[in-house]
Design a protein around this motif. Structure first.
Motif, PDB file in Angstrom:
ATOM      1  N   ALA A 204     122.776  23.290  47.232  1.00 14.41           N
ATOM      2  CA  ALA A 204     121.828  22.398  47.912  1.00 14.41           C
ATOM      3  C   ALA A 204     121.107  23.131  49.042  1.00 14.41           C
ATOM      4  CB  ALA A 204     122.556  21.176  48.464  1.00 14.41           C
ATOM      5  N   GLY A 205     119.820  22.835  49.213  1.00 16.38           N
ATOM      6  CA  GLY A 205     119.028  23.446  50.273  1.00 16.38           C
ATOM      7  C   GLY A 205     119.089  22.641  51.560  1.00 16.38           C
ATOM      8  N   ASP A 206     118.558  23.222  52.643  1.00 13.87           N
ATOM      9  CA  ASP A 206     118.604  22.561  53.946  1.00 13.87           C
ATOM     10  C   ASP A 206     117.883  21.222  53.935  1.00 13.87           C
ATOM     11  OD1 ASP A 206     120.014  24.701  54.794  1.00 13.87           O
ATOM     12  OD2 ASP A 206     118.626  25.314  56.381  1.00 13.87           O
ATOM     13  N   ASP A 207     116.755  21.130  53.218  1.00 14.95           N
ATOM     14  CA  ASP A 207     116.018  19.865  53.173  1.00 14.95           C
ATOM     15  C   ASP A 207     116.882  18.748  52.585  1.00 14.95           C
ATOM     16  OD1 ASP A 207     113.854  21.116  54.257  1.00 14.95           O
ATOM     17  OD2 ASP A 207     112.807  21.413  52.344  1.00 14.95           O
ATOM     18  N   GLU A 208     117.634  19.082  51.546  1.00 14.11           N
ATOM     19  CA  GLU A 208     118.515  18.084  50.939  1.00 14.11           C
ATOM     20  C   GLU A 208     119.640  17.695  51.901  1.00 14.11           C
ATOM     21  OE1 GLU A 208     119.163  18.895  46.421  1.00 14.11           O
ATOM     22  OE2 GLU A 208     118.864  20.850  47.371  1.00 14.11           O
ATOM     23  N   LEU A 209     120.141  18.675  52.642  1.00 15.72           N
ATOM     24  CA  LEU A 209     121.214  18.386  53.590  1.00 15.72           C
ATOM     25  C   LEU A 209     120.735  17.447  54.684  1.00 15.72           C
ATOM     26  CD1 LEU A 209     122.901  21.901  54.014  1.00 15.72           C
ATOM     27  CD2 LEU A 209     123.327  20.123  52.307  1.00 15.72           C
ATOM     28  N   TRP A 210     119.557  17.725  55.240  1.00 19.97           N
ATOM     29  CA  TRP A 210     119.025  16.861  56.294  1.00 19.97           C
ATOM     30  C   TRP A 210     118.715  15.468  55.753  1.00 19.97           C
ATOM     31  CZ3 TRP A 210     119.643  17.665  61.159  1.00 19.97           C
ATOM     32  CH2 TRP A 210     119.704  18.973  61.669  1.00 19.97           C
ATOM     33  N   ALA A 211     118.240  15.395  54.507  1.00 17.64           N
ATOM     34  CA  ALA A 211     117.902  14.101  53.920  1.00 17.64           C
ATOM     35  C   ALA A 211     119.139  13.224  53.751  1.00 17.64           C
ATOM     36  CB  ALA A 211     117.210  14.304  52.566  1.00 17.64           C
ATOM     37  N   VAL A 212     120.241  13.814  53.273  1.00 21.02           N
ATOM     38  CA  VAL A 212     121.443  13.011  53.060  1.00 21.02           C
ATOM     39  C   VAL A 212     122.084  12.641  54.394  1.00 21.02           C
ATOM     40  CG1 VAL A 212     123.150  14.871  52.882  1.00 21.02           C
ATOM     41  CG2 VAL A 212     123.431  12.790  51.524  1.00 21.02           C
ATOM     42  N   LEU A 213     121.940  13.502  55.406  1.00 15.05           N
ATOM     43  CA  LEU A 213     122.434  13.147  56.738  1.00 15.05           C
ATOM     44  C   LEU A 213     121.652  11.972  57.307  1.00 15.05           C
ATOM     45  CD1 LEU A 213     123.014  16.675  58.341  1.00 15.05           C
ATOM     46  CD2 LEU A 213     124.761  15.031  57.649  1.00 15.05           C
ATOM     47  N   ALA A 214     120.353  11.952  57.039  1.00 16.04           N
ATOM     48  CA  ALA A 214     119.538  10.823  57.496  1.00 16.04           C
ATOM     49  C   ALA A 214     119.939   9.534  56.775  1.00 16.04           C
ATOM     50  CB  ALA A 214     118.056  11.122  57.256  1.00 16.04           C
ATOM     51  N   ASP A 215     120.304   9.658  55.503  1.00 19.99           N
ATOM     52  CA  ASP A 215     120.698   8.479  54.730  1.00 19.99           C
ATOM     53  C   ASP A 215     121.935   7.801  55.314  1.00 19.99           C
ATOM     54  OD1 ASP A 215     118.615   8.783  52.978  1.00 19.99           O
ATOM     55  OD2 ASP A 215     119.785   9.882  51.485  1.00 19.99           O
ATOM     56  N   VAL A 216     122.847   8.595  55.884  1.00 24.93           N
ATOM     57  CA  VAL A 216     124.090   8.018  56.414  1.00 24.93           C
ATOM     58  C   VAL A 216     124.075   7.924  57.938  1.00 24.93           C
ATOM     59  CG1 VAL A 216     125.454   8.792  54.440  1.00 24.93           C
ATOM     60  CG2 VAL A 216     125.243  10.275  56.445  1.00 24.93           C
ATOM     61  N   GLY A 217     122.925   8.201  58.551  1.00 22.03           N
ATOM     62  CA  GLY A 217     122.799   8.043  59.994  1.00 22.03           C
ATOM     63  C   GLY A 217     123.492   9.109  60.825  1.00 22.03           C
ATOM     64  N   LEU A 218     123.555  10.339  60.322  1.00 22.57           N
ATOM     65  CA  LEU A 218     124.206  11.419  61.063  1.00 22.57           C
ATOM     66  C   LEU A 218     123.229  12.443  61.635  1.00 22.57           C
ATOM     67  CD1 LEU A 218     127.444  12.423  59.085  1.00 22.57           C
ATOM     68  CD2 LEU A 218     127.278  11.378  61.345  1.00 22.57           C
ATOM     69  N   THR A 219     121.945  12.226  61.456  1.00 23.29           N
ATOM     70  CA  THR A 219     120.957  13.204  61.929  1.00 23.29           C
ATOM     71  C   THR A 219     121.083  13.432  63.430  1.00 23.29           C
ATOM     72  OG1 THR A 219     119.437  12.507  60.184  1.00 23.29           O
ATOM     73  CG2 THR A 219     118.518  13.797  61.997  1.00 23.29           C
ATOM     74  N   ALA A 220     121.171  12.365  64.192  1.00 25.28           N
ATOM     75  CA  ALA A 220     121.246  12.502  65.649  1.00 25.28           C
ATOM     76  C   ALA A 220     122.514  13.225  66.073  1.00 25.28           C
ATOM     77  CB  ALA A 220     121.186  11.117  66.299  1.00 25.28           C
ATOM     78  N   VAL A 221     123.596  13.006  65.353  1.00 23.70           N
ATOM     79  CA  VAL A 221     124.857  13.667  65.684  1.00 23.70           C
ATOM     80  C   VAL A 221     124.730  15.168  65.524  1.00 23.70           C
ATOM     81  CG1 VAL A 221     127.275  13.899  65.008  1.00 23.70           C
ATOM     82  CG2 VAL A 221     126.205  11.639  65.046  1.00 23.70           C
ATOM     83  N   VAL A 222     124.107  15.604  64.436  1.00 23.19           N
ATOM     84  CA  VAL A 222     123.958  17.041  64.181  1.00 23.19           C
ATOM     85  C   VAL A 222     122.957  17.647  65.152  1.00 23.19           C
ATOM     86  CG1 VAL A 222     123.271  18.750  62.457  1.00 23.19           C
ATOM     87  CG2 VAL A 222     124.576  16.735  61.759  1.00 23.19           C
ATOM     88  N   GLN A 223     121.928  16.898  65.516  1.00 16.28           N
ATOM     89  CA  GLN A 223     120.903  17.427  66.417  1.00 16.28           C
ATOM     90  C   GLN A 223     121.374  17.533  67.861  1.00 16.28           C
ATOM     91  OE1 GLN A 223     117.673  14.720  65.622  1.00 16.28           O
ATOM     92  NE2 GLN A 223     116.743  16.087  64.086  1.00 16.28           N
ATOM     93  N   ARG A 224     122.555  17.015  68.157  1.00 19.46           N
ATOM     94  CA  ARG A 224     123.087  17.146  69.522  1.00 19.46           C
ATOM     95  C   ARG A 224     123.366  18.604  69.873  1.00 19.46           C
ATOM     96  NH1 ARG A 224     127.344  12.365  68.927  1.00 19.46           N
ATOM     97  NH2 ARG A 224     128.554  14.110  68.074  1.00 19.46           N
ATOM     98  N   SER A 225     123.571  19.429  68.882  1.00 24.59           N
ATOM     99  CA  SER A 225     123.875  20.842  69.114  1.00 24.59           C
ATOM    100  C   SER A 225     122.712  21.705  68.666  1.00 24.59           C
ATOM    101  CB  SER A 225     125.142  21.242  68.346  1.00 24.59           C
ATOM    102  OG  SER A 225     125.325  22.646  68.373  1.00 24.59           O
ATOM    103  N   ALA A 226     122.482  22.773  69.387  1.00 26.44           N
ATOM    104  CA  ALA A 226     121.422  23.705  69.013  1.00 26.44           C
ATOM    105  C   ALA A 226     121.754  24.431  67.709  1.00 26.44           C
ATOM    106  CB  ALA A 226     121.215  24.732  70.136  1.00 26.44           C
ATOM    107  N   ARG A 227     122.999  24.391  67.287  1.00 20.58           N
ATOM    108  CA  ARG A 227     123.405  25.078  66.061  1.00 20.58           C
ATOM    109  C   ARG A 227     123.058  24.268  64.823  1.00 20.58           C
ATOM    110  NH1 ARG A 227     129.392  27.419  67.156  1.00 20.58           N
ATOM    111  NH2 ARG A 227     128.909  28.441  65.165  1.00 20.58           N
ATOM    112  N   GLY A 228     122.638  23.014  64.998  1.00 18.89           N
ATOM    113  CA  GLY A 228     122.191  22.209  63.871  1.00 18.89           C
ATOM    114  C   GLY A 228     123.265  22.024  62.818  1.00 18.89           C
ATOM    115  N   LEU A 229     122.936  22.360  61.580  1.00 21.30           N
ATOM    116  CA  LEU A 229     123.867  22.178  60.472  1.00 21.30           C
ATOM    117  C   LEU A 229     125.103  23.048  60.604  1.00 21.30           C
ATOM    118  CD1 LEU A 229     121.306  22.098  57.519  1.00 21.30           C
ATOM    119  CD2 LEU A 229     122.625  20.159  58.397  1.00 21.30           C
TER     120      LEU A 229
END
Length: 560
Positions: free
Chosen positions: A423-448
């Motif tokens: 899976a590519g990064d776009d797919e990873l970010w999309a599925v994180l958005a689906d479950v409401g985890l985008t903000a959690v991952v964006q709390r760190s500069a390291r991202g994914l």
């Protein structure tokens, strides 16, 4: 091993040549002959022997590491492929000990002189032959003294293997005790049980200590017994040899050569004692490793029945995607969990399993995944008995989120890629958005690549749950199995997840276990389990009217 044995044989020849060359030097001194040829030959043999020993030592050490590497890979492979029921019966820490401590003992067995015994045996036989040629009477005294010591050694070392295995079992139990405490350290601290757990681990360590001391006691007795035999032989040879030199029966050079040959005989005897002792210890560890290797790994049933090789994503018209027909299941101890359960999950539908705790809901999901063999009945995938499908092919069509929502140590990216490595990064970010985890991952500069900690300790319970769901969605399964998906979610995230699951159900089926009925109110079918049996099925509205048990559950949750 063959190379080390060959080097040992060449080294044995070099060792056997040294006493003869030493005697030649002494004879040359006595006769006034030139010393340079004899001394040069002795020096060459000494240097060659030292180089051979160094090369042989390196080969043995490398071989020992190779044995450990191969064994660890083999044991780890088997451990990770065991049927799930085996993990239920065994302690994780003890299994870990077999990969670590037990395999390490095999290295010591290889490098302790077991291979060198080959060359040592040649040296010993050669030394005996040379000693016969020098003086038979001195040889008889030597053999008598050594035989007594070797008898004591063999009789004493018989207990080492059994004691060593017991010691390794106690080490495994101690490792399991530590693993148990560390895996629940927060609960232990909160319960004020730290001191008790420390004492429990300490008691386990004490038992391992006593078992180790038992091995050391026997080993400590073996070494002096051999040493006394060797020293006795040496003193007897000096006494008798001195007398025979004084009477003119043998020359001084012959006595010196005999003593050197005695040392060559003693060396392999010492190595044999050490190797025998270490071999018994290694065999004790090997027995524990074999206990794991003889266990049958999880096998694909299709290999036995010769059925299909793929699991279809969609069934033929009118055929359910998943069907349980009169399924029963009992644990090996006889505890009956499911009794004649029948249900079907059409493609694209949402089916919920509800009921009181212990009704068998989670067991249904475990059986669909093939974690346990059925006691009775049949499970079909797209109309085909799952026993006629490779487990790997079937599981590729399933997404499974356990009740505890396990998160692996590592990063968010590593957890997401577990079931979908490409899976590519776009797919990873999309599925994180689906479950409401985008903000959690964006709390760190390291991202994914933000770490989640051991077992996801850096995430909240709800975040771990959503990450596990995202991981399953990413693999795009035909059927998503969810065990209490909203157990750790607040009301806001539960609503978000319900929307996600509704969207996910557009191109896949859902089989959801839920205590919180609000999660499954809009399911196409709700199956009520009680005591391992299906007692009712229908929609929420239908069950409120027809099922007293469902109505009781719904009333308790203010849904009626």
């Amino acid at each position: 091993m063959l190379l080390a044995a060959g080097l040992s044989l060449v080294g044995a020849a070099a060792a056997l040549a040294q006493p003869a060359l030493t005697g030649r030097v002494i004879s040359a001194v006595g006769a006034g002959d030139p010393l340079l040829p004899a001394v040069a030959a002795l020096v060459v043999v000494l240097v060659a022997g030292a180089v051979l020993n160094a090369v042989q030592s390196y080969v043995l050490q490398r071989t020992g590491e190779g044995v450990v590497l191969t064994t660890r890979r083999t044991v780890a492979d088997r451990l990770l492929r065991l049927p799930v029921a085996e993990y239920d019966r065994r302690r994780t820490g003890d299994l870990m000990s077999r990969v670590g401590a037990d395999t390490t003992l095999l290295r010591a067995t290889v490098t302790s002189g077991v291979v060198e015994v080959v060359g040592s045996a040649v040296v010993g036989v050669g030394a005996l032959v040379a000693m016969v040629l020098v003086d038979v009477w001195l040889l008889l005294v030597t053999v008598a003294a050594v035989a007594v010591g070797m008898t004591v050694v063999v009789l004493s070392s018989r207990r080492i293997r059994a004691l060593s295995r017991r010691a390794q079992e106690e080490v495994g139990a101690m490792t399991a005790a530590v693993e148990r405490a560390l895996s629940a350290v927060r609960t232990i601290r909160a319960s004020g049980a730290t001191a008790r757990e420390v004492r429990a681990v300490g008691a386990s360590a004490e038992r391992a200590y006593r078992a180790g001391v038992s091995v050391a006691r026997v080993e400590a007795f073996v070494a002096p017994a051999g040493s006394i035999a060797v020293q006795g032989a040496f003193l007897a040879v000096l006494g008798l040899g001195g007398y025979r030199v004084a009477t003119g029966s043998i020359a001084v050079a012959d006595l010196v050569a005999f003593i050197l040959y005695l040392f060559l005989l003693v060396m392999p005897l010492g190595q044999a004692i050490s190797a025998w002792t270490q071999l018994q210890t290694g065999l004790g560890a090997l027995a524990r490793i074999q206990e794991v290797l003889v266990l049958d790994p999880e096998r694909d049933d299709v290999a036995e029945v010769g059925g299909a090789t793929t699991a279809p994503r969609r069934p033929a018209d009118g055929v359910p995607l998943l069907e349980l027909d009169d399924v029963s299941f009992a644990y090996p101890d006889g505890t009956q969990v499911l009794r004649g359960v029948s249900l079907s999950v059409p493609a694209g539908s949402r089916v919920a399993l509800v009921g009181p705790s212990g009704a068998g809901k989670s067991t249904v999901l475990a059986l669909v995944e093939g974690f346990y063999p059925l006691t009775g009945g049949t499970i079909r995938w797209a109309g085909t008995d799952v026993r006629e499908l490779p487990r790997a092919a079937l599981r590729a069509q399933l997404g499974y989120v356990e009740q505890e929502a396990p998160v692996l140590a590592g990063t968010v990216r590593e957890n997401l890629l577990l079931a979908a490595p490409d899976a590519g990064d776009d797919e990873l970010w999309a599925v994180l958005a689906d479950v409401g985890l985008t903000a959690v991952v964006q709390r760190s500069a390291r991202g994914l690549d933000v770490p989640v900690g051991d077992e996801g300790v850096l995430l909240s319970g709800g975040e771990r749950q959503r990450l596990a769901i995202a991981r399953s969605l990413l693999s795009r399964p035909a059927l998503l199995l969810l065990d209490e998906p909203t157990a750790s979610l607040d009301a806001r995230n539960e609503n978000l997840l319900r929307e996600t699951l509704a969207a996910a159900a557009a191109d896949r089926a859902l089989l959801v276990v839920a205590h919180r009925l609000s999660t499954v109110l809009d399911s196409d079918q709700i199956v009520v389990l009680d005591g391992g049996r299906v007692v009712a099925r229908g929609t929420h509205a239908e069950l409120v009217e027809t099922s007293p048990l469902y109505r009781e559950l719904a009333t308790a949750q203010l849904l009626v």
